[in-house]
Design an enzyme around this catalytic site. Structure first.
Site, mmCIF file in Angstrom:
data_model
loop_
_atom_site.group_PDB
_atom_site.id
_atom_site.type_symbol
_atom_site.label_atom_id
_atom_site.label_comp_id
_atom_site.label_asym_id
_atom_site.label_seq_id
_atom_site.Cartn_x
_atom_site.Cartn_y
_atom_site.Cartn_z
ATOM 1 N N TYR A 1 26.152 30.199 35.970
ATOM 2 C CA TYR A 1 25.822 29.036 36.795
ATOM 3 C C TYR A 1 27.103 28.757 37.575
ATOM 4 O O TYR A 1 28.100 28.319 36.999
ATOM 5 C CB TYR A 1 25.445 27.857 35.902
ATOM 6 N N THR A 2 27.105 29.058 38.871
ATOM 7 C CA THR A 2 28.362 29.033 39.634
ATOM 8 C C THR A 2 28.451 27.883 40.647
ATOM 9 O O THR A 2 29.413 27.828 41.408
ATOM 10 C CB THR A 2 28.574 30.375 40.370
ATOM 11 N N ASP B 1 39.214 31.060 36.534
ATOM 12 C CA ASP B 1 40.488 30.326 36.536
ATOM 13 C C ASP B 1 40.269 28.835 36.268
ATOM 14 O O ASP B 1 41.221 28.121 35.950
ATOM 15 C CB ASP B 1 41.201 30.518 37.887
ATOM 16 N N TYR C 1 31.798 22.788 34.995
ATOM 17 C CA TYR C 1 31.745 24.247 35.157
ATOM 18 C C TYR C 1 32.828 24.921 34.308
ATOM 19 O O TYR C 1 32.537 25.839 33.528
ATOM 20 C CB TYR C 1 31.921 24.597 36.645
HETATM 21 N N1 NAP Z 1 32.265 32.734 42.738
HETATM 22 C C1 NAP Z 1 33.541 32.484 42.426
HETATM 23 O O1 NAP Z 1 34.350 32.043 43.262
HETATM 24 C C2 NAP Z 1 34.028 32.763 41.037
HETATM 25 C C3 NAP Z 1 35.364 32.480 40.729
HETATM 26 C C4 NAP Z 1 35.813 32.751 39.438
HETATM 27 C C5 NAP Z 1 34.955 33.302 38.502
HETATM 28 N N2 NAP Z 1 33.665 33.544 38.828
HETATM 29 C C6 NAP Z 1 32.791 34.122 37.804
HETATM 30 O O2 NAP Z 1 32.460 35.435 38.220
HETATM 31 C C7 NAP Z 1 31.158 35.785 37.738
HETATM 32 C C8 NAP Z 1 30.315 36.304 38.880
HETATM 33 O O3 NAP Z 1 30.218 35.275 39.863
HETATM 34 P P1 NAP Z 1 29.329 35.469 41.174
HETATM 35 O O4 NAP Z 1 30.014 34.740 42.272
HETATM 36 O O5 NAP Z 1 28.969 36.907 41.343
HETATM 37 O O6 NAP Z 1 28.055 34.623 40.744
HETATM 38 P P2 NAP Z 1 26.673 34.477 41.504
HETATM 39 O O7 NAP Z 1 26.751 35.105 42.855
HETATM 40 O O8 NAP Z 1 26.273 33.047 41.399
HETATM 41 O O9 NAP Z 1 25.684 35.379 40.634
HETATM 42 C C9 NAP Z 1 25.251 34.991 39.363
HETATM 43 C C10 NAP Z 1 23.916 35.666 39.138
HETATM 44 O O10 NAP Z 1 23.461 35.296 37.829
HETATM 45 C C11 NAP Z 1 22.065 35.043 37.931
HETATM 46 N N3 NAP Z 1 21.601 34.232 36.833
HETATM 47 C C12 NAP Z 1 21.586 32.875 36.723
HETATM 48 N N4 NAP Z 1 20.990 32.507 35.580
HETATM 49 C C13 NAP Z 1 20.603 33.648 34.944
HETATM 50 C C14 NAP Z 1 19.911 33.906 33.739
HETATM 51 N N5 NAP Z 1 19.492 32.912 32.951
HETATM 52 N N6 NAP Z 1 19.680 35.185 33.389
HETATM 53 C C15 NAP Z 1 20.097 36.197 34.181
HETATM 54 N N7 NAP Z 1 20.738 36.020 35.353
HETATM 55 C C16 NAP Z 1 20.986 34.743 35.732
HETATM 56 C C17 NAP Z 1 21.953 34.325 39.268
HETATM 57 O O11 NAP Z 1 20.604 34.264 39.689
HETATM 58 P P3 NAP Z 1 20.185 33.016 40.619
HETATM 59 O O12 NAP Z 1 20.978 33.123 41.869
HETATM 60 O O13 NAP Z 1 18.711 33.252 40.798
HETATM 61 O O14 NAP Z 1 20.510 31.785 39.831
HETATM 62 C C18 NAP Z 1 22.836 35.228 40.130
HETATM 63 O O15 NAP Z 1 22.118 36.343 40.635
HETATM 64 C C19 NAP Z 1 30.625 34.529 37.052
HETATM 65 O O16 NAP Z 1 30.865 34.623 35.679
HETATM 66 C C20 NAP Z 1 31.475 33.409 37.621
HETATM 67 O O17 NAP Z 1 31.562 32.312 36.742
HETATM 68 C C21 NAP Z 1 33.174 33.313 40.075
#
Ligand code: NAP
Length: 290
Positions: free
Chosen positions: A63-64, A104, A127
């Site tokens: 959940y981002t 982070d 978050y």
């Molecule tokens: N984005 C950033 O700037 C950032 C920074 C630091 C760390 N991170 C971490 O990096 C990782 C990847 O981030 P990201 O930006 O690639 O995230 P993202 O684009 O939001 O992708 C997350 C994916 O998980 C799916 N998802 C949500 N609930 C789910 C469930 N119950 N079962 C299976 N899939 C589910 C989402 O589907 P829906 O879209 O349909 O909900 C989405 O396709 C995450 O762990 C995040 O916390 C991200």
């Protein structure tokens, strides 16, 4: 025999990049998102894993929506804490290793030098708190867990700062951007390549797996303002950018002032080479314009 690697949350930014990075892999990759495998449902996960029997699971699901999480703590907790707990328990039950992605935002941002993996955590947002709880749930459920914390993720997929700055920069004549929050951008394609390299290494030689927390971002440090300036420069956007303090751009979720991650451990243990953020931004902007 080739290893099977399951990627969950694979339609997001990072998961989409893993699909590309793993295209020529010797391993067998299976990509799922919520429609195929909802990782918040233990029965579903148990049944799926018992049939697929992957050696490695890379969990990109999360959940981002950082600000929305402040008023949607239940769902954020379900996806960021409960789901990793389920994945950890069920991966342990089939003897699989779990690679889980974190953030982070587990830190409070009050440091003055890059955060090492064992630096004290103190999340300042729902978050961040749910992501930290997810990390802890991984280790509690599966001792063969690897947490990779990253920061400021962007790519051509999904919504992110780079795409927002390009869109706003083309629409507006001027923009204010926060200049007192310092971190390291991470091109999701670079992180994806690193994860694929680590997964291949440990699938070829499982003894090389070292459970624990790791940090990965691109090299270099900047503010959101510096980042925006570079994005506009590379994309030929002439919008006037002005630096402002974060206090003039209040958000529901508090952001860390400083969230630079020390990446020594992942470089030393897995031989990962990390590009500088400016070099990777050039590649991403090129992709966006191709
Ligand atoms: N984005 C950033 O700037 C950032 C920074 C630091 C760390 N991170 C971490 O990096 C990782 C990847 O981030 P990201 O930006 O690639 O995230 P993202 O684009 O939001 O992708 C997350 C994916 O998980 C799916 N998802 C949500 N609930 C789910 C469930 N119950 N079962 C299976 N899939 C589910 C989402 O589907 P829906 O879209 O349909 O909900 C989405 O396709 C995450 O762990 C995040 O916390 C991200």
């Amino acid at each position: 025999m080739e290893s099977t690697i399951l990627v969950t949350g694979a339609n997001g930014q990072l998961g989409s990049e893993i699909k590309e990075a793993a295209a020529n892999s010797a391993c067998r990759y299976i990509f799922t998102d919520v429609a195929d495998l909802d990782i918040t449902c233990q029965e579903t996960v148990r049944s799926y894993l018992s049939k697929l029997k992957p050696e490695i699971i890379i969990n990109c699901a999360a959940y981002t929506a950082v600000d929305k999480a402040e008023t949607d703590a239940e769902l954020a907790g379900l996806v960021n804490e409960q789901a990793p707990r389920i994945l950890a328990q069920e991966s342990a039950a089939i003897g699989a290793k779990l690679i889980h992605i974190s953030t982070d935002y587990v830190f409070d941002g009050m440091a003055w030098k890059p955060y090492s993996e064992d630096a004290a955590v103190n999340p300042q947002s729902v978050y961040g708190a749910t992501k930290l709880a997810g990390e802890q749930a991984c280790f509690a459920g599966n001792t063969q867990s690897m947490i990779v914390r990253t920061s400021w993720l962007y790519s051509r997929h999904g919504a992110n700062f780079v795409k927002t700055m390009i869109r706003l920069g083309k629409d507006r004549e001027s923009l204010n951007v926060v200049s007192d929050q310092i971190g390291s951008p991470t091109w999701a394609a670079d992180l994806a390549q690193a994860l694929v390299a680590v997964a291949e290494k440990i699938s070829a030689q499982p003894k090389l797996f070292v459970p624990g927390i790791y940090h990965y971002s691109n090299e270099g440090v900047c503010s959101w303002y510096d980042f925006a300036v570079k994005i506009h420069q590379l994309d030929g956007i002439s919008c006037k950018l002005s630096p402002i303090p974060g206090s003039l751009y209040p958000t529901p979720a508090k952001r860390p002032h400083y969230s630079v991650l020390d990446k020594t451990k992942i470089k030393e243990i897995y031989g990962v080479q990390i590009p500088h953020w400016e070099a990777s931004l050039v590649k991403c902007i090129y992709q966006l314009n191709s």
